[in-house]
Design a protein around this motif. Sequence first.
Motif, PDB file in Angstrom:
ATOM      1  N   GLN A 269       0.396  -1.473   0.111  1.00 37.96           N
ATOM      2  CA  GLN A 269       0.182  -0.278  -0.251  1.00 37.96           C
ATOM      3  C   GLN A 269       1.196   1.459   0.471  1.00 37.96           C
ATOM      4  O   GLN A 269       2.089   1.273   0.970  1.00 37.96           O
ATOM      5  CB  GLN A 269      -0.927  -0.082   1.276  1.00 37.96           C
ATOM      6  CG  GLN A 269       0.075   0.041   2.744  1.00 37.96           C
ATOM      7  CD  GLN A 269       0.498  -1.117   2.980  1.00 37.96           C
ATOM      8  OE1 GLN A 269       0.397  -2.415   2.190  1.00 37.96           O
ATOM      9  NE2 GLN A 269       0.454  -0.984   4.042  1.00 37.96           N
ATOM     10  N   PHE A 270       0.314   2.253  -0.410  1.00 39.40           N
ATOM     11  CA  PHE A 270       0.971   3.630  -0.016  1.00 39.40           C
ATOM     12  C   PHE A 270      -0.353   4.821  -0.370  1.00 39.40           C
ATOM     13  O   PHE A 270      -0.946   4.523  -0.976  1.00 39.40           O
ATOM     14  CB  PHE A 270       2.218   4.057  -1.260  1.00 39.40           C
ATOM     15  CG  PHE A 270       1.331   3.890  -3.421  1.00 39.40           C
ATOM     16  CD1 PHE A 270       0.233   5.417  -3.563  1.00 39.40           C
ATOM     17  CD2 PHE A 270       1.261   2.111  -3.938  1.00 39.40           C
ATOM     18  CE1 PHE A 270       0.637   4.676  -4.984  1.00 39.40           C
ATOM     19  CE2 PHE A 270       1.072   2.556  -5.247  1.00 39.40           C
ATOM     20  CZ  PHE A 270       0.090   4.109  -5.819  1.00 39.40           C
ATOM     21  N   VAL A 271       0.212   6.002   0.100  1.00 40.60           N
ATOM     22  CA  VAL A 271      -0.897   6.907  -0.027  1.00 40.60           C
ATOM     23  C   VAL A 271      -1.561   7.546  -1.434  1.00 40.60           C
ATOM     24  O   VAL A 271      -0.092   7.533  -2.405  1.00 40.60           O
ATOM     25  CB  VAL A 271      -0.191   8.213   0.810  1.00 40.60           C
ATOM     26  CG1 VAL A 271      -1.300   9.254   0.627  1.00 40.60           C
ATOM     27  CG2 VAL A 271      -0.475   7.509   2.608  1.00 40.60           C
ATOM     28  N   GLY A 272      -2.481   7.936  -1.326  1.00 35.68           N
ATOM     29  CA  GLY A 272      -2.435   8.468  -3.675  1.00 35.68           C
ATOM     30  C   GLY A 272      -2.793   6.597  -3.805  1.00 35.68           C
ATOM     31  O   GLY A 272      -3.304   7.146  -5.732  1.00 35.68           O
ATOM     32  N   MET A 273      -2.748   5.878  -3.258  1.00 35.86           N
ATOM     33  CA  MET A 273      -3.210   4.339  -4.535  1.00 35.86           C
ATOM     34  C   MET A 273      -4.412   4.540  -5.089  1.00 35.86           C
ATOM     35  O   MET A 273      -5.197   4.830  -3.687  1.00 35.86           O
ATOM     36  CB  MET A 273      -3.359   3.319  -3.898  1.00 35.86           C
ATOM     37  CG  MET A 273      -3.702   2.923  -2.583  1.00 35.86           C
ATOM     38  SD  MET A 273      -3.288   1.785  -1.643  1.00 35.86           S
ATOM     39  CE  MET A 273      -3.582   0.648  -2.048  1.00 35.86           C
ATOM     40  N   GLY A 274      -4.608   4.478  -6.431  1.00 34.65           N
ATOM     41  CA  GLY A 274      -5.722   4.219  -7.149  1.00 34.65           C
ATOM     42  C   GLY A 274      -6.292   5.602  -7.231  1.00 34.65           C
ATOM     43  O   GLY A 274      -7.007   5.417  -8.209  1.00 34.65           O
ATOM     44  N   LYS A 275      -6.112   7.079  -6.540  1.00 35.40           N
ATOM     45  CA  LYS A 275      -6.668   7.897  -6.896  1.00 35.40           C
ATOM     46  C   LYS A 275      -6.530   7.910  -8.462  1.00 35.40           C
ATOM     47  O   LYS A 275      -8.086   8.957  -9.496  1.00 35.40           O
ATOM     48  CB  LYS A 275      -5.344   9.217  -6.367  1.00 35.40           C
ATOM     49  CG  LYS A 275      -5.859  10.377  -6.458  1.00 35.40           C
ATOM     50  CD  LYS A 275      -5.355  11.130  -5.376  1.00 35.40           C
ATOM     51  CE  LYS A 275      -6.333  12.599  -5.752  1.00 35.40           C
ATOM     52  NZ  LYS A 275      -5.639  13.245  -4.717  1.00 35.40           N
ATOM     53  N   ASP A 276      -5.515   7.987  -9.614  1.00 36.36           N
ATOM     54  CA  ASP A 276      -5.786   7.869 -10.558  1.00 36.36           C
ATOM     55  C   ASP A 276      -6.977   6.886 -11.800  1.00 36.36           C
ATOM     56  O   ASP A 276      -7.472   7.775 -12.795  1.00 36.36           O
ATOM     57  CB  ASP A 276      -4.325   7.767 -11.760  1.00 36.36           C
ATOM     58  CG  ASP A 276      -3.275   9.204 -11.308  1.00 36.36           C
ATOM     59  OD1 ASP A 276      -3.732   9.837 -10.140  1.00 36.36           O
ATOM     60  OD2 ASP A 276      -1.975   8.277 -11.940  1.00 36.36           O
ATOM     61  N   LEU A 277      -7.253   6.183 -10.709  1.00 37.35           N
ATOM     62  CA  LEU A 277      -8.053   5.278 -11.378  1.00 37.35           C
ATOM     63  C   LEU A 277      -9.489   6.155 -11.528  1.00 37.35           C
ATOM     64  O   LEU A 277     -10.137   6.362 -12.229  1.00 37.35           O
ATOM     65  CB  LEU A 277      -7.941   3.887 -11.046  1.00 37.35           C
ATOM     66  CG  LEU A 277      -7.148   2.744 -11.231  1.00 37.35           C
ATOM     67  CD1 LEU A 277      -7.148   1.924 -10.166  1.00 37.35           C
ATOM     68  CD2 LEU A 277      -6.752   2.484 -12.783  1.00 37.35           C
ATOM     69  N   TYR A 278      -9.900   6.419  -9.641  1.00 35.51           N
ATOM     70  CA  TYR A 278     -11.083   6.754  -9.658  1.00 35.51           C
ATOM     71  C   TYR A 278     -11.634   8.175 -10.790  1.00 35.51           C
ATOM     72  O   TYR A 278     -12.721   8.287 -10.914  1.00 35.51           O
ATOM     73  CB  TYR A 278     -10.822   7.576  -8.349  1.00 35.51           C
ATOM     74  CG  TYR A 278     -12.276   7.890  -7.950  1.00 35.51           C
ATOM     75  CD1 TYR A 278     -12.592   7.414  -7.033  1.00 35.51           C
ATOM     76  CD2 TYR A 278     -12.585   9.451  -7.263  1.00 35.51           C
ATOM     77  CE1 TYR A 278     -14.116   7.787  -7.091  1.00 35.51           C
ATOM     78  CE2 TYR A 278     -13.585   9.508  -7.090  1.00 35.51           C
ATOM     79  CZ  TYR A 278     -14.415   8.994  -6.380  1.00 35.51           C
ATOM     80  OH  TYR A 278     -15.894   9.596  -5.889  1.00 35.51           O
ATOM     81  N   GLU A 279      -9.970   9.256 -11.268  1.00 32.88           N
ATOM     82  CA  GLU A 279      -9.937  10.209 -11.480  1.00 32.88           C
ATOM     83  C   GLU A 279     -10.228  10.177 -13.104  1.00 32.88           C
ATOM     84  O   GLU A 279     -11.019  11.120 -13.555  1.00 32.88           O
ATOM     85  CB  GLU A 279      -8.835  11.461 -11.177  1.00 32.88           C
ATOM     86  CG  GLU A 279      -9.445  12.352 -10.005  1.00 32.88           C
ATOM     87  CD  GLU A 279      -7.587  12.414 -10.075  1.00 32.88           C
ATOM     88  OE1 GLU A 279      -6.787  12.722 -10.279  1.00 32.88           O
ATOM     89  OE2 GLU A 279      -8.281  13.243  -8.447  1.00 32.88           O
ATOM     90  N   THR A 280      -9.751   9.220 -13.466  1.00 35.31           N
ATOM     91  CA  THR A 280     -10.154   8.945 -15.196  1.00 35.31           C
ATOM     92  C   THR A 280     -10.996   8.151 -15.561  1.00 35.31           C
ATOM     93  O   THR A 280     -11.159   8.065 -16.703  1.00 35.31           O
ATOM     94  CB  THR A 280      -8.706   8.599 -15.758  1.00 35.31           C
ATOM     95  OG1 THR A 280      -8.030   7.716 -15.118  1.00 35.31           O
ATOM     96  CG2 THR A 280      -7.338  10.013 -15.516  1.00 35.31           C
ATOM     97  N   SER A 281     -11.230   7.014 -15.165  1.00 32.66           N
ATOM     98  CA  SER A 281     -11.704   6.033 -15.259  1.00 32.66           C
ATOM     99  C   SER A 281     -13.163   5.878 -14.628  1.00 32.66           C
ATOM    100  O   SER A 281     -13.697   5.750 -13.311  1.00 32.66           O
ATOM    101  CB  SER A 281     -11.786   4.472 -15.073  1.00 32.66           C
ATOM    102  OG  SER A 281     -12.461   3.203 -15.200  1.00 32.66           O
ATOM    103  N   ASP A 282     -14.811   5.702 -15.164  1.00 32.64           N
ATOM    104  CA  ASP A 282     -16.146   6.034 -15.214  1.00 32.64           C
ATOM    105  C   ASP A 282     -16.220   4.425 -13.649  1.00 32.64           C
ATOM    106  O   ASP A 282     -17.115   4.616 -13.348  1.00 32.64           O
ATOM    107  CB  ASP A 282     -17.460   6.440 -15.613  1.00 32.64           C
ATOM    108  CG  ASP A 282     -17.311   7.198 -16.112  1.00 32.64           C
ATOM    109  OD1 ASP A 282     -17.060   8.491 -15.863  1.00 32.64           O
ATOM    110  OD2 ASP A 282     -17.670   8.089 -17.740  1.00 32.64           O
ATOM    111  N   ILE A 283     -15.774   3.862 -14.577  1.00 34.21           N
ATOM    112  CA  ILE A 283     -15.909   1.965 -14.129  1.00 34.21           C
ATOM    113  C   ILE A 283     -15.265   2.335 -12.776  1.00 34.21           C
ATOM    114  O   ILE A 283     -15.893   1.622 -11.761  1.00 34.21           O
ATOM    115  CB  ILE A 283     -15.075   1.070 -14.911  1.00 34.21           C
ATOM    116  CG1 ILE A 283     -16.496   0.932 -16.297  1.00 34.21           C
ATOM    117  CG2 ILE A 283     -15.360  -0.525 -14.559  1.00 34.21           C
ATOM    118  CD1 ILE A 283     -15.445   0.041 -17.466  1.00 34.21           C
TER     119      ILE A 283
END
Length: 293
Positions: free
Chosen positions: A12-26
Motif C-alpha cells: 500500500q501507499f498513500v494516493g493508491m487508486g486515485k488516478d483510476l478514480y479520476e480517469t475511469s467511470d467504471i
Amino acid sequence: MKAFVFPGQGAQFVGMGKDLYETSDIAKELFEKANTILGFRITDLMFNGTDEDLRQTKVTQPAIFLHSVILAKTLGSEFNPDMVAGHSLGEFSALVTANGLSFEDGLTLVYKRALAMQKACEMNPSTMAAILGLPDAKVEEICASITDETVVPANYNCPGQIVISGTNAGIDKACELLKEAGAKRALKLSVGGAFHSPLMNPAKEELEKAINETKFEKPICPIYQNVSTVAETEPETIRKNLIAQLTAPVKWTQSVEHMIADGATEFVELGPGSVLQGLVKKINSTVATSGKQ
C-alpha cells in the motif's frame, strides 16, 4: 501464456487508486460502491490519508484488494489471463478478477478477514521476521527445533527469502539461531501479528463461517493457490484452500514454479507496488514481468 498476479499486505501507499478514480467511470462507480459496502469512505484514506491510516489491517487489506481488482476491471480486453495467483490477501483479488467470486462478496470477505486478523493479533502479541540467505530446509529445521514457543515458516517468497511467523519470544529465539546458522539477515518486520501461523486460528474460525456462507463460481481460468500451489478450478476446493490459508504458509515460490511448468511465460502484476515482479524474477529470471498501477 500470460499469468496475472496480485500483491498482498505491505504494498500500500498513500494516493493508491486515485488516478483510476479520476480517469475511469467504471473505477469511480466501483470505488463508491465499496465505500457503501464498507460503511466508511475508504477512498479518502487511500487517496489522501496518512501512512499510519493505511497501515491499519482493517484499511490495508480492503485498500489493496480494491486497487488491484478495480484496475483489472478497467483493463477490458487487456485483462486476458491464462492463469492467476495472489500473494496472501492477493488471492482474493485474483479470485474476483477471474470471476470466481463477485466484487461485493470478495470485498465483504476481505474486510471480515482483516477485522478477524486484527482481533487475533490483539489476543496474541506476535510478529514476523524476514530471513535471507538460508535454504528453506534449514529455516524449517530451526523453526521446528523451538518447541517452547510458536514459530513457523510463513511466506516462501523466493529462493533464499523466507518470512517466519510466531510469538515475540519465538521470533527472537529463531532469529538468533538462524543468524548463527549463517543467515545473511534476520530482520523483524513491523507487522501487527503472526500471519500465516497457528496464532491466526481464532481468525480462521471466524472467516470459515463467512466463506462457507459465500457463493463461489468456477473461475474463467485456473487459480494457483497459496496452500496447494497448483492449478485449481473447482469452487469447493478453492473455498477450502482459502480457509486453510490463514494459518498455512504462503508457498509463493512453489506456486510460481508450477505456473511456469504449466506454460506461463509472462507475469503481469496488477495493484500497488512491484514486489511480486521482483520475486518472480528471483524464482526464474527467464520469464517476462511487467506491472500496472
